[in-house]
Design a protein around this motif. Sequence first.
Motif, mmCIF file in Angstrom:
data_model
loop_
_atom_site.group_PDB
_atom_site.id
_atom_site.type_symbol
_atom_site.label_atom_id
_atom_site.label_comp_id
_atom_site.label_asym_id
_atom_site.label_seq_id
_atom_site.Cartn_x
_atom_site.Cartn_y
_atom_site.Cartn_z
ATOM 1 N N LYS A 243 0.901 -0.849 -0.327
ATOM 2 C CA LYS A 243 -0.189 -0.198 -0.285
ATOM 3 C C LYS A 243 0.766 1.622 0.517
ATOM 4 O O LYS A 243 0.449 1.895 -1.313
ATOM 5 C CB LYS A 243 -0.732 -0.279 1.428
ATOM 6 C CG LYS A 243 -1.878 0.926 1.076
ATOM 7 C CD LYS A 243 -2.480 1.194 3.439
ATOM 8 C CE LYS A 243 -2.797 2.487 3.144
ATOM 9 N NZ LYS A 243 -3.779 2.995 4.325
ATOM 10 N N THR A 247 0.623 2.590 -3.894
ATOM 11 C CA THR A 247 -0.764 3.019 -5.137
ATOM 12 C C THR A 247 -0.639 4.364 -4.110
ATOM 13 O O THR A 247 0.154 5.098 -3.281
ATOM 14 C CB THR A 247 -1.681 2.127 -2.871
ATOM 15 O OG1 THR A 247 -1.086 2.869 -2.047
ATOM 16 C CG2 THR A 247 -2.075 0.779 -3.644
ATOM 17 N N ASP A 248 -1.729 5.251 -4.866
ATOM 18 C CA ASP A 248 -1.872 6.499 -5.013
ATOM 19 C C ASP A 248 -2.780 7.761 -4.712
ATOM 20 O O ASP A 248 -3.420 9.060 -5.427
ATOM 21 C CB ASP A 248 -1.251 7.023 -6.313
ATOM 22 C CG ASP A 248 -1.276 6.399 -7.760
ATOM 23 O OD1 ASP A 248 -2.659 5.709 -7.304
ATOM 24 O OD2 ASP A 248 -0.735 6.882 -8.738
ATOM 25 N N GLY A 249 -4.110 6.496 -5.323
ATOM 26 C CA GLY A 249 -5.385 7.087 -5.059
ATOM 27 C C GLY A 249 -6.098 6.594 -3.553
ATOM 28 O O GLY A 249 -5.616 5.800 -3.040
ATOM 29 N N MET A 250 -7.345 6.985 -3.489
ATOM 30 C CA MET A 250 -7.895 7.149 -2.450
ATOM 31 C C MET A 250 -8.823 5.719 -2.081
ATOM 32 O O MET A 250 -8.536 4.713 -1.486
ATOM 33 C CB MET A 250 -9.664 7.633 -2.375
ATOM 34 C CG MET A 250 -10.095 7.761 -0.675
ATOM 35 S SD MET A 250 -11.838 8.437 -0.764
ATOM 36 C CE MET A 250 -12.603 7.760 -2.288
ATOM 37 N N GLN A 251 -9.193 5.111 -3.793
ATOM 38 C CA GLN A 251 -9.680 3.915 -3.353
ATOM 39 C C GLN A 251 -8.892 2.475 -3.549
ATOM 40 O O GLN A 251 -9.421 1.606 -3.861
ATOM 41 C CB GLN A 251 -10.534 4.267 -5.085
ATOM 42 C CG GLN A 251 -11.501 2.925 -5.387
ATOM 43 C CD GLN A 251 -12.427 3.061 -6.658
ATOM 44 O OE1 GLN A 251 -11.793 3.382 -7.344
ATOM 45 N NE2 GLN A 251 -13.454 2.568 -6.485
ATOM 46 N N LYS A 253 -6.037 2.650 -2.277
ATOM 47 C CA LYS A 253 -5.961 3.025 -0.250
ATOM 48 C C LYS A 253 -7.220 2.184 0.282
ATOM 49 O O LYS A 253 -6.470 1.277 1.429
ATOM 50 C CB LYS A 253 -5.282 4.091 0.304
ATOM 51 C CG LYS A 253 -4.524 4.628 -0.336
ATOM 52 C CD LYS A 253 -4.551 6.046 0.257
ATOM 53 C CE LYS A 253 -2.619 6.381 -0.533
ATOM 54 N NZ LYS A 253 -1.527 6.404 -0.457
ATOM 55 N N ILE A 254 -8.526 2.062 0.548
ATOM 56 C CA ILE A 254 -9.590 1.321 0.971
ATOM 57 C C ILE A 254 -9.317 0.242 0.196
ATOM 58 O O ILE A 254 -9.880 -0.847 1.185
ATOM 59 C CB ILE A 254 -11.018 2.228 0.244
ATOM 60 C CG1 ILE A 254 -10.717 3.410 0.757
ATOM 61 C CG2 ILE A 254 -11.923 1.051 0.961
ATOM 62 C CD1 ILE A 254 -12.038 4.019 0.558
ATOM 63 N N ASN A 257 -6.317 -1.517 3.219
ATOM 64 C CA ASN A 257 -7.002 -1.417 4.442
ATOM 65 C C ASN A 257 -8.016 -2.171 5.080
ATOM 66 O O ASN A 257 -7.681 -2.564 5.736
ATOM 67 C CB ASN A 257 -7.488 -0.170 4.710
ATOM 68 C CG ASN A 257 -7.008 1.061 4.469
ATOM 69 O OD1 ASN A 257 -5.674 1.055 4.343
ATOM 70 N ND2 ASN A 257 -7.035 2.311 4.691
ATOM 71 N N ASN A 294 -9.586 1.583 9.597
ATOM 72 C CA ASN A 294 -9.839 2.044 8.522
ATOM 73 C C ASN A 294 -10.470 0.974 7.663
ATOM 74 O O ASN A 294 -10.973 1.343 6.845
ATOM 75 C CB ASN A 294 -8.047 1.481 8.337
ATOM 76 C CG ASN A 294 -7.522 3.025 8.970
ATOM 77 O OD1 ASN A 294 -7.332 4.097 8.573
ATOM 78 N ND2 ASN A 294 -5.856 2.166 8.534
ATOM 79 N N ALA A 298 -13.294 1.974 5.244
ATOM 80 C CA ALA A 298 -13.451 1.075 4.131
ATOM 81 C C ALA A 298 -14.415 0.334 4.030
ATOM 82 O O ALA A 298 -15.738 0.266 2.622
ATOM 83 C CB ALA A 298 -12.415 -0.171 4.354
ATOM 84 N N TYR A 301 -17.597 2.650 3.541
ATOM 85 C CA TYR A 301 -17.454 2.601 1.362
ATOM 86 C C TYR A 301 -18.405 1.601 0.544
ATOM 87 O O TYR A 301 -18.640 2.667 0.186
ATOM 88 C CB TYR A 301 -15.947 3.045 1.491
ATOM 89 C CG TYR A 301 -16.069 3.063 -0.217
ATOM 90 C CD1 TYR A 301 -16.218 4.803 -0.752
ATOM 91 C CD2 TYR A 301 -15.157 2.515 -1.101
ATOM 92 C CE1 TYR A 301 -15.492 5.084 -2.651
ATOM 93 C CE2 TYR A 301 -15.355 2.836 -2.582
ATOM 94 C CZ TYR A 301 -14.900 3.994 -2.715
ATOM 95 O OH TYR A 301 -15.126 4.005 -3.871
#
Length: 325
Positions: A243, A247-251, A253-254, A257, A294, A298, A301
Amino acid sequence: MFVSIIIPIYKVEKYIRGTLESIYCQGCAEDKFEVICVNDGTPDNSMQIVNEFVAYHANLHIINQENQGLSCARNAGLRIAQSDYVWFVDSDDKVDEQSLKQLERIIINEPDIDIFGFDIYKVQENSKTESIEQVVLRKKNNYLYSRCVNVNQLIHKIHIAPVQRFVFRKAFLDKYHLEFYPKILHEDKELMVKAFFLARKVMLVNYSPYHYLVRHSGSIMSSINMRSIYSKMTIIKSFQDFKRNHTDGMQSKIYFNDNMYLQVLDILTVKIASPEYPKMIKKNYCLFRKIAFNGFLANIYYGDIRKVIKAIIVLINPSLIIRLK
């Protein structure tokens, strides 16, 4: 060749003949596939049986190595595989009749798919009964079959293990240097979470080419012990590193997580009698709570209320989940 079949060999003299016979009794031209048997330092007569097949099949190759475990054996086979696709087959399982011809037909029609996922037969060793386990978790997800999909469409909707239910495009594995994490249990889950994240195109197929033997004694997974728990802790660390570095975007990383949180739930809800287990849980309270927080976000979401509730319980006290198991 369209597929390389990689088979780790360790203490399977009772099963390996049946595995190889299931591969070579299908009438598939042998120039279309190769079989790589990795002798992982097996001390029994398994390799004598394999050598019987080598005498008759030029497409069967052997790698000999000291015992390093299932992950390293699979990785050794992967490194010399020459085909366009790779299929990891275990040495106590069997492939279905005509499965190689069916796989070739499916793959030829979809040449850009990174990962194919299939239903499997689960075979109970004691009773010999078979049942089909779909790759999708629920019937309502059957719409995912025969479509080109991505990871965001598959979250919480499919089985990500065992790895034998998947066939991989070799160029995809090579591009991302994907291999099994060495010397842990549950290595297929560790690989598959990363593989699904990196894959651009995935296809699920409502076909069962694989007979997965559920062994009730003598297999690695026939008992749960502290090695399993520590393997899951290692997987969490692997996901944390991935991670952080990839990874570089919210989705995205979620996604990691959530998968770290699922490992925590597995750790907290497994049945194990070792006195070391509660000590290990208490030692990692802070880590588990952080991951659960986290995971809570997640699953808000993702809209998974049950996992949200479990995350709240872990946040209050990780031991509460243990008592509820």
